[in-house]
Design a protein around this motif. Sequence first.
Motif, PDB file in Angstrom:
ATOM      1  N   GLU A 107      87.076   0.527  18.224  1.00 49.58           N
ATOM      2  CA  GLU A 107      88.542   0.579  18.072  1.00 49.58           C
ATOM      3  C   GLU A 107      88.878   1.708  17.101  1.00 49.58           C
ATOM      4  O   GLU A 107      89.860   2.425  17.244  1.00 49.58           O
ATOM      5  CB  GLU A 107      89.011  -0.779  17.527  1.00 49.58           C
ATOM      6  CG  GLU A 107      90.503  -0.914  17.382  1.00 49.58           C
ATOM      7  CD  GLU A 107      91.021  -0.383  16.051  1.00 49.58           C
ATOM      8  OE1 GLU A 107      90.204  -0.143  15.141  1.00 49.58           O
ATOM      9  OE2 GLU A 107      92.227  -0.157  15.950  1.00 49.58           O
ATOM     10  N   GLU A 108      87.988   1.886  16.085  1.00 47.90           N
ATOM     11  CA  GLU A 108      88.341   2.796  14.987  1.00 47.90           C
ATOM     12  C   GLU A 108      88.272   4.275  15.367  1.00 47.90           C
ATOM     13  O   GLU A 108      89.030   5.088  14.856  1.00 47.90           O
ATOM     14  CB  GLU A 108      87.367   2.573  13.811  1.00 47.90           C
ATOM     15  CG  GLU A 108      87.457   1.204  13.177  1.00 47.90           C
ATOM     16  CD  GLU A 108      88.699   1.021  12.324  1.00 47.90           C
ATOM     17  OE1 GLU A 108      89.529   1.944  12.264  1.00 47.90           O
ATOM     18  OE2 GLU A 108      88.867  -0.043  11.743  1.00 47.90           O
ATOM     19  N   GLY A 109      87.293   4.628  16.203  1.00 42.16           N
ATOM     20  CA  GLY A 109      87.075   6.060  16.401  1.00 42.16           C
ATOM     21  C   GLY A 109      86.487   6.631  15.124  1.00 42.16           C
ATOM     22  O   GLY A 109      86.778   7.741  14.701  1.00 42.16           O
ATOM     23  N   ILE A 151      98.587  11.619  12.971  1.00 43.62           N
ATOM     24  CA  ILE A 151     100.060  11.614  12.868  1.00 43.62           C
ATOM     25  C   ILE A 151     100.587  10.355  13.530  1.00 43.62           C
ATOM     26  O   ILE A 151     100.159  10.029  14.658  1.00 43.62           O
ATOM     27  CB  ILE A 151     100.654  12.858  13.580  1.00 43.62           C
ATOM     28  CG1 ILE A 151     100.131  14.158  12.951  1.00 43.62           C
ATOM     29  CG2 ILE A 151     102.186  12.822  13.565  1.00 43.62           C
ATOM     30  CD1 ILE A 151     100.404  15.410  13.785  1.00 43.62           C
ATOM     31  N   ARG A 152     101.482   9.628  12.850  1.00 43.03           N
ATOM     32  CA  ARG A 152     101.980   8.371  13.436  1.00 43.03           C
ATOM     33  C   ARG A 152     103.495   8.250  13.247  1.00 43.03           C
ATOM     34  O   ARG A 152     104.043   8.714  12.243  1.00 43.03           O
ATOM     35  CB  ARG A 152     101.303   7.164  12.772  1.00 43.03           C
ATOM     36  CG  ARG A 152      99.787   7.266  12.830  1.00 43.03           C
ATOM     37  CD  ARG A 152      99.094   6.027  12.401  1.00 43.03           C
ATOM     38  NE  ARG A 152      97.662   6.293  12.250  1.00 43.03           N
ATOM     39  CZ  ARG A 152      96.748   5.353  12.190  1.00 43.03           C
ATOM     40  NH1 ARG A 152      97.095   4.081  12.251  1.00 43.03           N
ATOM     41  NH2 ARG A 152      95.476   5.660  12.064  1.00 43.03           N
ATOM     42  N   HIS A 153     104.126   7.560  14.193  1.00 42.41           N
ATOM     43  CA  HIS A 153     105.567   7.334  14.107  1.00 42.41           C
ATOM     44  C   HIS A 153     105.920   6.193  15.062  1.00 42.41           C
ATOM     45  O   HIS A 153     105.269   6.031  16.094  1.00 42.41           O
ATOM     46  CB  HIS A 153     106.343   8.597  14.511  1.00 42.41           C
ATOM     47  CG  HIS A 153     107.752   8.659  13.981  1.00 42.41           C
ATOM     48  ND1 HIS A 153     108.699   7.704  14.253  1.00 42.41           N
ATOM     49  CD2 HIS A 153     108.374   9.567  13.186  1.00 42.41           C
ATOM     50  CE1 HIS A 153     109.844   8.015  13.654  1.00 42.41           C
ATOM     51  NE2 HIS A 153     109.687   9.142  12.989  1.00 42.41           N
ATOM     52  N   ALA A 164      99.372   0.344  11.539  1.00 40.09           N
ATOM     53  CA  ALA A 164      97.989   0.584  11.955  1.00 40.09           C
ATOM     54  C   ALA A 164      97.920   0.475  13.471  1.00 40.09           C
ATOM     55  O   ALA A 164      98.685  -0.267  14.088  1.00 40.09           O
ATOM     56  CB  ALA A 164      97.065  -0.459  11.321  1.00 40.09           C
ATOM     57  N   GLY A 165      96.979   1.204  14.048  1.00 33.12           N
ATOM     58  CA  GLY A 165      96.737   1.076  15.489  1.00 33.12           C
ATOM     59  C   GLY A 165      95.864  -0.146  15.742  1.00 33.12           C
ATOM     60  O   GLY A 165      95.128  -0.571  14.859  1.00 33.12           O
ATOM     61  N   HIS A 166      95.970  -0.732  16.932  1.00 32.16           N
ATOM     62  CA  HIS A 166      95.148  -1.890  17.285  1.00 32.16           C
ATOM     63  C   HIS A 166      94.856  -1.880  18.778  1.00 32.16           C
ATOM     64  O   HIS A 166      95.578  -1.237  19.549  1.00 32.16           O
ATOM     65  CB  HIS A 166      95.887  -3.191  16.935  1.00 32.16           C
ATOM     66  CG  HIS A 166      96.162  -3.340  15.478  1.00 32.16           C
ATOM     67  ND1 HIS A 166      95.166  -3.614  14.558  1.00 32.16           N
ATOM     68  CD2 HIS A 166      97.308  -3.215  14.771  1.00 32.16           C
ATOM     69  CE1 HIS A 166      95.709  -3.645  13.347  1.00 32.16           C
ATOM     70  NE2 HIS A 166      96.983  -3.403  13.437  1.00 32.16           N
ATOM     71  N   SER A 186      93.292  -1.529   2.683  1.00 34.94           N
ATOM     72  CA  SER A 186      92.394  -1.705   3.828  1.00 34.94           C
ATOM     73  C   SER A 186      91.585  -0.419   4.018  1.00 34.94           C
ATOM     74  O   SER A 186      91.825   0.578   3.341  1.00 34.94           O
ATOM     75  CB  SER A 186      93.194  -2.015   5.094  1.00 34.94           C
ATOM     76  OG  SER A 186      92.321  -2.196   6.190  1.00 34.94           O
ATOM     77  N   HIS A 187      90.603  -0.494   4.944  1.00 32.95           N
ATOM     78  CA  HIS A 187      89.671   0.649   5.123  1.00 32.95           C
ATOM     79  C   HIS A 187      89.029   0.985   3.779  1.00 32.95           C
ATOM     80  O   HIS A 187      88.861   2.140   3.414  1.00 32.95           O
ATOM     81  CB  HIS A 187      90.404   1.882   5.688  1.00 32.95           C
ATOM     82  CG  HIS A 187      90.692   1.743   7.150  1.00 32.95           C
ATOM     83  ND1 HIS A 187      91.267   2.731   7.915  1.00 32.95           N
ATOM     84  CD2 HIS A 187      90.482   0.721   8.000  1.00 32.95           C
ATOM     85  CE1 HIS A 187      91.383   2.326   9.174  1.00 32.95           C
ATOM     86  NE2 HIS A 187      90.930   1.110   9.254  1.00 32.95           N
ATOM     87  N   SER A 188      88.675  -0.087   3.058  1.00 32.41           N
ATOM     88  CA  SER A 188      88.112   0.048   1.713  1.00 32.41           C
ATOM     89  C   SER A 188      87.354  -1.239   1.363  1.00 32.41           C
ATOM     90  O   SER A 188      87.733  -2.324   1.817  1.00 32.41           O
ATOM     91  CB  SER A 188      89.257   0.223   0.707  1.00 32.41           C
ATOM     92  OG  SER A 188      88.883  -0.278  -0.556  1.00 32.41           O
TER      93      SER A 188
HETATM   94  O1  HGY Z   1      93.459   3.617  12.208  1.00 33.43           O
HETATM   95  C1  HGY Z   1      93.976   2.542  12.454  1.00 33.43           C
HETATM   96  O2  HGY Z   1      95.163   2.438  12.444  1.00 33.43           O
HETATM   97  C2  HGY Z   1      93.144   1.348  12.795  1.00 33.43           C
HETATM   98  O3  HGY Z   1      92.687   0.749  11.620  1.00 33.43           O
HETATM   99  N1  HGY Z   1      92.060   1.713  13.648  1.00 33.43           N
END
Ligand code: HGY
Length: 422
Positions: free
Chosen positions: A136-138, A299-301, A368-370, A393-395
């Motif tokens: 999911e993360e890439g 980049i997110r929106h 966040a993407g999911h 998060s991511h930590s």
């Molecule tokens: O990057 C993200 O938004 C998710 O944690 N993959």
Amino acid sequence: MAEMTPTSVQELAQYSKQMLDVLEWLATYGANPEGGVTRLLYTESWLQAQRALLAKMEGLGLAANFDAVGNVYGKLQGSNASLKSVLTGSHVDTVQNGGKYDGAYGVVASLMALGYLKAVHGTPRRTIEVISLCEEEGSRFPLAYWGSGHVTGVRSYASAAGIADLEGTTLLEAMGEAGFKPANAGEHSAVRDDIGAYIEIHIEQGSVLEVKQKQIGVVTAIVGQIRMTVVVKGNSNHAGTTPMTMRRDALAGAAEMVVLTESMALEEGGPLVATVGRLDVKRGTSNVVPGEVEFTLDIRHTDERKMDAFRTRLLTKLSEIAKRRELIIETVENLHASPVAMHQGISDDIEAACATYGFGSMKLPSGAGHDAQLFGPICPSAMIFVPSRGGISHSPEEFTEPDDLIAGFQTLVHVLYQYGYG
Ligand code: HGY
Ligand code: MN
Ligand code: MN
Ligand code: MN
């Protein structure tokens, strides 16, 4: 809609405690000595975790299997095979040195929910499945949503062409080495058309729920996301003999581009965010003027048109910097995910379940993407959030209070019960 029976609520408390223990158990796979967890797609720690989860699903009486790309399914077969499945789950791949809840909580809560439902309520009318999705993360390969992309038909083996990790191992090589044989490139290996609903529980990874003091978040939409790789090329040269006025310094140029990315995003203002998460100086040496640099753009929106417009403006400005500095700039787009709205009906049922248990809840978008972003376009999809302490998060600092993990778990069980047995 079927209601939970009182006796089942007591048994639920027992499974809630077990869920916390299984979450700690899963965190031992890929645990870093300095804290945090690293489970990158198709590496040993990720594969061991997937195998262990498959065994755990079997131990709970679910029919479990890997699919062609390494997603793991656990199935609670329904009595009416003509009905489409309810799918619930998330991912157990992590970022480098990530936390133990991102993704993992969704997989563990889902498999424990199915274990509880099977043990206490028996065979559902509609098949309910848990899935532990790949990449999911890439975070190892610049191609996120590899697993959910295959299930939803957005990814095929052809999508992996030219995709390699920082060591140069291609995604398809790593997949083969992990025991998943890529079939012929064009084929969609694991796509399904029998999913009636997708429900994902996840930590918020932000601080809204904590600030608003709510235990449960009902996600309204998931932001759009563009991920790119930018390569800046100049002239590597001797650091001692090359006059400052005669340099084509790729790192100085990239540094100016990174700072401009931040300032343009600040100027655009929320909810736009733009991040350079990785920057590598190729063949970097202290006494060499850097000739080549690679960095990432994220980049997110919530508004796709504004996201695309910002990306276009930013790339124009980066090219102007390159031109002025006589540098070459090359960009590759690795991900372009549109914002996706979550299903109103399921979201209303999640809110009603919270009210049943007295869990404070609120609606909020996901920054966040999911994986739910991939399922949303093909079936009714919804997400349940629980708070992240300090929004971290991511930590390795990622943390969620056990009471909140349990409140989310019980909400998920309630909704799966309604959709599976109702
Ligand atoms: O990057 C993200 O938004 C998710 O944690 N993959
Ligand atoms: Mn996640
Ligand atoms: Mn993540
Ligand atoms: Mn777009």
